[in-house]
Design a protein around this motif. Sequence first.
Motif, short mmCIF file in Angstrom:
data_model
loop_
_atom_site.label_atom_id
_atom_site.label_comp_id
_atom_site.label_asym_id
_atom_site.label_seq_id
_atom_site.Cartn_x
_atom_site.Cartn_y
_atom_site.Cartn_z
N GLU A 591 6.97 12.15 31.14
CA GLU A 591 6.30 12.16 30.02
C GLU A 591 5.65 13.25 29.24
O GLU A 591 5.89 13.62 28.19
CB GLU A 591 5.51 10.68 30.38
N SER A 592 4.89 13.73 30.23
CA SER A 592 4.09 14.91 29.58
C SER A 592 4.94 16.22 29.22
O SER A 592 4.76 16.63 28.14
CB SER A 592 3.18 15.33 30.52
N VAL A 593 6.05 16.40 30.02
CA VAL A 593 6.91 17.46 29.66
C VAL A 593 7.72 17.20 28.26
O VAL A 593 7.84 18.19 27.50
CB VAL A 593 8.02 17.99 30.76
N GLU A 594 8.02 15.89 28.20
CA GLU A 594 8.86 15.53 26.96
C GLU A 594 7.82 15.68 25.86
O GLU A 594 8.22 16.42 24.53
CB GLU A 594 9.34 14.10 26.87
N GLN A 595 6.52 15.42 25.99
CA GLN A 595 5.65 15.60 24.77
C GLN A 595 5.36 16.80 24.60
O GLN A 595 5.35 17.50 23.36
CB GLN A 595 4.29 14.78 25.48
N LEU A 596 5.00 17.78 25.58
CA LEU A 596 4.90 19.26 25.34
C LEU A 596 6.06 19.74 24.47
O LEU A 596 5.89 20.61 23.80
CB LEU A 596 4.75 19.86 26.77
N TYR A 597 7.27 19.48 25.23
CA TYR A 597 8.35 20.25 24.48
C TYR A 597 8.71 19.66 23.15
O TYR A 597 8.81 20.68 22.17
CB TYR A 597 9.77 19.73 25.24
N GLU A 598 8.38 18.53 22.76
CA GLU A 598 8.51 18.11 21.35
C GLU A 598 7.35 18.49 20.54
O GLU A 598 7.66 18.87 19.24
CB GLU A 598 8.68 16.45 21.48
#
Length: 632
Positions: A591-598
């Motif tokens: 979830e965090s990685v998706e958030q950081l990427y977006e």
Amino acid sequence: MATQEKSYKFKAEIKQLMDILVHSLYTNREIFLRELISNASDALDKVRFEMTRGAEVSDQKLPLEIRIKADKDKNILTISDTGIGMTSKELMANIGTIAKSGTSDFLKRLSKEAKESDVSNIIGKFGVGFYSVFMVAKEVVITSKSYKKNEPAVQWVSDGSGSYTIRELEKAHKRGTIIEVHLKDEAKEFTEKYRLESIIKKHSNFIPFPIYLEKDKINTIAALWREPKSSIKPKQYEEFYKYLTYDTEPPLETIHVSIDAPVQFASIMFIPKRTFDMFGISKEDIGLDLYVKSVLIQHKYSELLPEYLGFIKGMVDSPDIPLNISRETLQENRIVMKISQTLVKQVLSALKKMAEKEPDKYKEFWQAHSQIFKMGYSDYANQEKFADLLRFDSSAMEDDTLTSLADYTQRAKEDQKEIYYISGPSKEALETDPHLEIFRKKGLEVLYLYDPVDEFVMTGLAKYKEFTLTSVEQADMGKLEKFEDVEKSDEKITALSEGEQRVFKKLLDKIKDILGDRVTDVRESKRLKDSASCLVSPDGEMTSQMQKILHIMNKDTSIPKKIFEVNKDHKLIRNLLKIYKNDPKDPFIQESVEQLYESALLLEGYLTDPHKLVNRIQDILLKSSDWHPGNK
Ligand code: ADP
Ligand code: MG
């Protein structure tokens, strides 16, 4: 035998234009006289051109002049010239149809957008100046006799309501054109001598042929460029400029040059205070008037100056160009080329002087014309001079002050061999751009580019003196290490132990798995300080800004693949590292990685669908409220 009178309808756009003109009460309608005189002068230029190239011209001995007469009783104003004249075919082609490209477009917008005051000022620039006569006329009669022998005189009549008639005349006429303006009752003022005289003086003083009002010659000024510079007053330049450009403001700068070698020529060039882009600059509006021994060879000849100096207005006169040169061979003429090279040098050195001696004025120039001027990066012969004239905002500049490349290099650190730059929409946006964090930390100045063309300028120039122009995205991070930190952070961040470093490597692999082929690589960042992560272009590829420009040009909406960089010293990442150590499969990591990427995509301007991002943020916020102390 004379033919019978025939009636024709105006082309739709012309009719539209005349409707606007006939039914409007323009505050500035006196300009109709400027337009008619300017047409007469063009016609005289053309016949003089024909004579000098040895063409057969009727009434050879006729003096080249313009005569204006007013009949107060009949309320008629007459403008006659001994110019090239028109045949009936030419009358139909030149008056009644639109010849110039872009004009119909202009007319459409004119009817929609223009304010009264604008119309009169720009109408002459779009090849429709003649029709301005219908602001004051209830009927116009044109009698014209072409310079071609054996062509009969013709008469054209119109009341401006949609049609006109043409007939051939039996009576012999001298070469030239007579325009009889039957004035509307409310336009009686244009039969007053003092009124006419002041209009002619105001708008037509530089017409290179004598203008007679009744018996008096009104215009006084001969070719200004042939007079010694020291005897010309600023006011005279200003009048000449206004005459040439129809501008109501004085020019920002006047450049008057007389050169004797290698080619002899004189030129007066002007830098206007603003661009004439109210209706877009048309190609026909670019160029200098080219004279040979005071004979106009080509009006607004665009090859005399490169495109990036297209904002310059003015003229050139040279006795060294053959008078009988055809317009087609002008372009290959070596003398014309030499003149052009000299003019470019003159303009660039005038700008250099202005930048040094009158910085405020230079700023005005930059605001008005830099958009066009920046295209000069492709003028390889003058690249160095051009580069010195560039101005940019930068991380070291306050307010709206701009810096030159030379000043940047003065402030550069010892051993710094690069001039760094970054593109973005505004200073505000760039000041929080994660790519700049390392530069701020090291106290390295970065130029801020806001204009899409700036990137082309930078890549086109590639170097300034011994400095390489380098985008921060493509900067070699290794080269930055030698500079000491100027910004020390108060927070103590303990370095990762060797073991933790190994776990971090694994976390990077995990992130790579999560992002899959959305990125080309995931790596530890050397440039981030305050942000957790960012996207950078793979080495050797073009910068993000350039990619964006190409994306827009190709209408491409795909998201480019980039390197995802992670800041291992950021609290968020340290936290993630802890979670990962506990349980590498914890769903919070994904979830965090998706958030950081977006978030990184969002910053780069590539996030096309923000829904997921927003929902995820809400989820995270909801979860956080579970453990917030206030809820206990
Ligand atoms: P422009 O002067 O920009 O071409 P105008 O509407 O003022 O546009 O004039 C249209 C055309 O009519 C001119 O290009 C020219 O061919 C012709 N014309 C107008 N007045 C004269 C004149 N006095 N003598 C010869 N030709 C003329
Ligand atoms: Mg005209």
